[in-house]
Design a protein around this motif. Structure first.
Motif, PDB file in Angstrom:
ATOM      1  N   LEU A 102       0.685  -0.609   0.330  1.00 42.39           N
ATOM      2  CA  LEU A 102       0.309  -0.027   0.081  1.00 42.39           C
ATOM      3  C   LEU A 102       0.894   1.424  -0.057  1.00 42.39           C
ATOM      4  CD1 LEU A 102      -3.159   1.166   0.138  1.00 42.39           C
ATOM      5  CD2 LEU A 102      -2.726   1.145   2.972  1.00 42.39           C
ATOM      6  N   ILE A 103       2.068   1.250   0.745  1.00 44.74           N
ATOM      7  CA  ILE A 103       3.019   2.827   0.873  1.00 44.74           C
ATOM      8  C   ILE A 103       3.343   2.725  -0.536  1.00 44.74           C
ATOM      9  CG2 ILE A 103       5.412   3.117   2.355  1.00 44.74           C
ATOM     10  CD1 ILE A 103       4.106   1.802   4.764  1.00 44.74           C
ATOM     11  N   SER A 104       3.656   1.816  -1.630  1.00 44.30           N
ATOM     12  CA  SER A 104       4.907   2.047  -2.174  1.00 44.30           C
ATOM     13  C   SER A 104       3.721   2.160  -3.222  1.00 44.30           C
ATOM     14  CB  SER A 104       4.828   0.409  -2.435  1.00 44.30           C
ATOM     15  OG  SER A 104       5.330   0.128  -4.361  1.00 44.30           O
ATOM     16  N   SER A 105       2.506   2.040  -3.446  1.00 48.83           N
ATOM     17  CA  SER A 105       1.178   2.594  -3.983  1.00 48.83           C
ATOM     18  C   SER A 105       1.175   3.875  -3.973  1.00 48.83           C
ATOM     19  CB  SER A 105      -0.607   2.029  -4.070  1.00 48.83           C
ATOM     20  OG  SER A 105      -0.897   2.089  -5.410  1.00 48.83           O
ATOM     21  N   VAL A 106       0.745   4.007  -2.493  1.00 50.20           N
ATOM     22  CA  VAL A 106       0.772   5.521  -2.593  1.00 50.20           C
ATOM     23  C   VAL A 106       1.714   6.936  -3.665  1.00 50.20           C
ATOM     24  CG1 VAL A 106       0.712   7.408  -0.772  1.00 50.20           C
ATOM     25  CG2 VAL A 106      -0.355   5.523  -0.431  1.00 50.20           C
ATOM     26  N   SER A 107       3.034   5.973  -3.014  1.00 52.79           N
ATOM     27  CA  SER A 107       4.038   6.925  -3.833  1.00 52.79           C
ATOM     28  C   SER A 107       4.025   7.056  -5.415  1.00 52.79           C
ATOM     29  CB  SER A 107       5.427   6.153  -3.860  1.00 52.79           C
ATOM     30  OG  SER A 107       5.607   5.163  -4.232  1.00 52.79           O
ATOM     31  N   MET A 108       3.661   6.461  -5.686  1.00 46.75           N
ATOM     32  CA  MET A 108       3.092   6.386  -7.505  1.00 46.75           C
ATOM     33  C   MET A 108       2.023   7.385  -8.081  1.00 46.75           C
ATOM     34  SD  MET A 108       3.352   2.549  -8.685  1.00 46.75           S
ATOM     35  CE  MET A 108       4.065   1.484  -7.785  1.00 46.75           C
ATOM     36  N   ALA A 109       2.089   7.923  -9.380  1.00 50.21           N
ATOM     37  CA  ALA A 109       0.744   9.140  -8.910  1.00 50.21           C
ATOM     38  C   ALA A 109      -0.128   8.419  -9.887  1.00 50.21           C
ATOM     39  CB  ALA A 109       2.292   9.630 -10.980  1.00 50.21           C
ATOM     40  N   PHE A 134       2.802   1.491   8.551  1.00 49.04           N
ATOM     41  CA  PHE A 134       2.005   2.519   7.724  1.00 49.04           C
ATOM     42  C   PHE A 134       1.868   4.048   8.914  1.00 49.04           C
ATOM     43  CE2 PHE A 134      -2.796   4.201   6.637  1.00 49.04           C
ATOM     44  CZ  PHE A 134      -2.451   4.365   4.892  1.00 49.04           C
ATOM     45  N   LEU A 135       2.486   4.528   9.267  1.00 48.54           N
ATOM     46  CA  LEU A 135       2.153   6.014  10.424  1.00 48.54           C
ATOM     47  C   LEU A 135       2.730   7.040   9.308  1.00 48.54           C
ATOM     48  CD1 LEU A 135       0.606   6.483  12.487  1.00 48.54           C
ATOM     49  CD2 LEU A 135       3.096   6.585  13.869  1.00 48.54           C
TER      50      LEU A 135
END
Length: 178
Positions: A102-109, A134-135
């Motif tokens: 999820l964290i990796s996905s958040v960083s993508m455009a 996640f914090l």
């Protein structure tokens, strides 16, 4: 004139709050929707995502909820690539690896819209390790990301997570309104 928020049955204060947030274009990075099962938290999260992503924007004729555009249709059908729904994969809750993905996905455009919305169901099942992973993302997500956590109570979510979110309480829906 109806909008996506009209479908959030039994939650007039929540509907008003979400409409006002979208209309004023003052969305923040993280929300925590709390309430009992069956209180329409998930439906509200998708309606909020639709309002945030609609290309007509909050100043449009329906406050960003045009309905017939491609983005609104995809969000309503839950097929939009920039609205990501997450549910716990482990028997006891979220797995650390799941949160790292999820964290990796958040960083993508974003793929199709100007923003991305993450809906994290059962945030009360984020264990200490998963929540800590996640914090940082929850604290400082990219500017084009909105995270909506869903939980039964704020007390069931780690205080460090709650403190980084706008808590939106949902009530039990009376039988007469269901």
């Amino acid at each position: 004139m109806s909008d996506a928020f009209d479908g959030i049955v039994g939650q007039p204060k929540v509907r008003d709050f979400l409409r006002a947030t979208v209309a004023s274009d003052r969305t923040i990075h993280a929300y925590l929707f709390t309430g009992p099962a069956g209180s329409n938290k998930t439906q509200a999260a998708f309606a909020f995502a639709q309002a945030i992503l609609c290309p007509k924007g909050p100043q449009g004729p329906r406050g960003g909820l045009c309905g017939p555009c491609d983005i609104c249709r995809k969000v309503a059908r839950r097929t939009h690539p920039d609205v990501v729904y997450c549910a716990p994969e482990g028997a006891a809750g979220y797995l650390v690896g799941q949160v790292r993905d999820l964290i990796s996905s958040v960083s993508m455009a974003p793929i199709q819209a100007s923003r991305k919305v993450y809906i994290v169901d059962r945030a009360d099942l984020l264990g200490v390790q998963a929540a800590n992973a996640f914090l940082k993302t929850l604290e400082e997500p990219p500017d084009d990301v909105v995270i909506v956590l869903l939980a039964r109570t704020a007390e069931s979510v780690l205080p460090t997570i709650v403190s980084r979110c706008q808590v939106v309480p949902f009530r039990t829906i009376p039988q007469s309104e269901a």
